[in-house]
Design an enzyme around this catalytic site. Structure first.
Site, PDB file in Angstrom:
ATOM      1  N   TYR A 116       0.835  -1.199   0.000  1.00 23.53           N
ATOM      2  CA  TYR A 116       0.000   0.000   0.000  1.00 23.53           C
ATOM      3  C   TYR A 116       0.874   1.255   0.000  1.00 23.53           C
ATOM      4  CZ  TYR A 116      -3.467   3.391   1.715  1.00 23.53           C
ATOM      5  OH  TYR A 116      -4.295   4.482   1.879  1.00 23.53           O
TER       6      TYR A 116
ATOM      7  N   LYS B 155       1.274   4.110  -2.969  1.00 18.09           N
ATOM      8  CA  LYS B 155       1.057   5.536  -2.732  1.00 18.09           C
ATOM      9  C   LYS B 155       2.258   6.361  -3.204  1.00 18.09           C
ATOM     10  CE  LYS B 155      -3.071   5.782  -0.974  1.00 18.09           C
ATOM     11  NZ  LYS B 155      -4.131   6.522  -1.704  1.00 18.09           N
TER      12      LYS B 155
END
Length: 319
Positions: free
Chosen positions: A143, A147
């Site tokens: 994750y 990002k």
């Protein structure tokens, strides 16, 4: 202003849409892979347009991007533990869909303001005790890596004049209403929300001194709206990320706030049970930030976690 919100069925999208639709001057397009609702009780529901769309398809992107857009809030994505559990899905939704959206925007409405939601998950250990804006992110989760990829795109698309981008690295938002999410940090809302609704909550780390960097929903919305007014040259053209202000709170301090605001009996609904899959993700995140840049730019910070609990209790009464 005509404002597009992607991921608009989610909590933050709905929270922001409610504020925007209480202002007659805004036209708001809400889009998500599932049809997003118009928030209840807004003053100008007629100013909302609902579009169910998959940003991974050309038709889906084309249906939500048009020349009339003034600003875009990009909130779509798969959360932290969800991205870790399914790498392919995380990359497609968090990275591929974002690039698809940015490319459509640069071709259709060049220079449009894009406010991209990032996360403190971009950081990984080792880290100094206090993280400032000079620290290079080294994520320890898929994750966080996804990002960072998107942050780099926002920087480059802004440098080239394709968009006017701002990346907001959110603290953990607490307290979120509704159901638990796939985020590793979900319990940081659940340990207040569930007991206040008479339900049990599991804390996946057996360390009450564990610290988290938190921001209340109320303060987050204030800062999201503020970013609409931020001058384009407030940051260098190739460095567009801002660490949104938060406060450092321990598990014990959260429990104390729950007891003070909700009553001592609520503590019996908290169960501490370590989760070996979630714990490493939590321990990789920073716990304190120097938010001097954000505060200097005009962003707001919470005063205490207890205030966030009071706000949540008041929201229950309103609903």
């Amino acid at each position: 202003m005509h404002i597009l919100i992607t991921g608009a069925a989610g909590f933050i999208g709905q929270l922001l849409a409610k504020e925007l639709l209480n202002d007659e001057s805004h036209q708001v397009t809400l889009t998500d892979i599932n049809e997003p609702p118009i928030p209840k009780g807004v003053k100008y529901p007629q100013n909302a347009k609902i579009i169910k769309a998959n940003l991974l398809s050309d038709n889906g992107v084309a249906s939500v991007v048009d020349k009339s857009l003034d600003a875009v809030y990009a909130f779509h994505g798969i959360m932290s533990s969800g991205s870790e559990a399914n790498f392919e899905l995380g990359m497609r939704v968090n990275v591929d869909a974002t690039r698809s959206l940015l490319d459509a925007l640069r071709k259709t409405v060049p220079g449009v303001r894009v406010i991209y939601s990032s996360s403190q998950a971009v950081y990984g250990q080792p880290l100094p005790e206090i993280v400032d804006d000079s620290i290079t992110p080294t994520p320890e989760s898929s994750y966080g890596a996804e990002k960072i990829i998107c942050e780099t795109m926002i920087n480059d698309y802004t440098r080239r004049g394709f968009i006017t981008g701002f990346t907001l690295r959110f603290p953990t938002i607490s307290i979120r209403p509704g159901a638990p999410t796939a985020a590793a940090s979900s319990f940081l809302s659940g340990m207040i929300r569930e007991p206040m609704n008479g339900k049990e909550s599991i804390i996946p780390i057996e360390d009450r001194s564990f610290r988290s960097w938190l921001c209340s929903p109320k303060t987050l919305v204030h800062n999201l709206l503020f970013t609409l007014t931020l001058p384009a040259d407030a940051l260098p053209r190739h460095i567009r990320q801002i660490n949104v202000p938060g406060i450092c709170v321990t598990i014990q301090e959260m429990m104390d706030a729950l007891a003070k605001v909700g009553g001592e009996d609520k503590l019996a609904l908290l169960k501490e049970k370590e989760d070996p899959a979630i714990k490493p993700i939590l321990l990789s995140w920073p716990t304190r930030f120097d938010n001097s840049q954000a505060v200097r730019l005009g962003f707001k910070r919470d005063t205490s976690f207890e205030e966030a609990v009071v706000d949540y209790v008041e929201s229950l009464k309103e609903n």
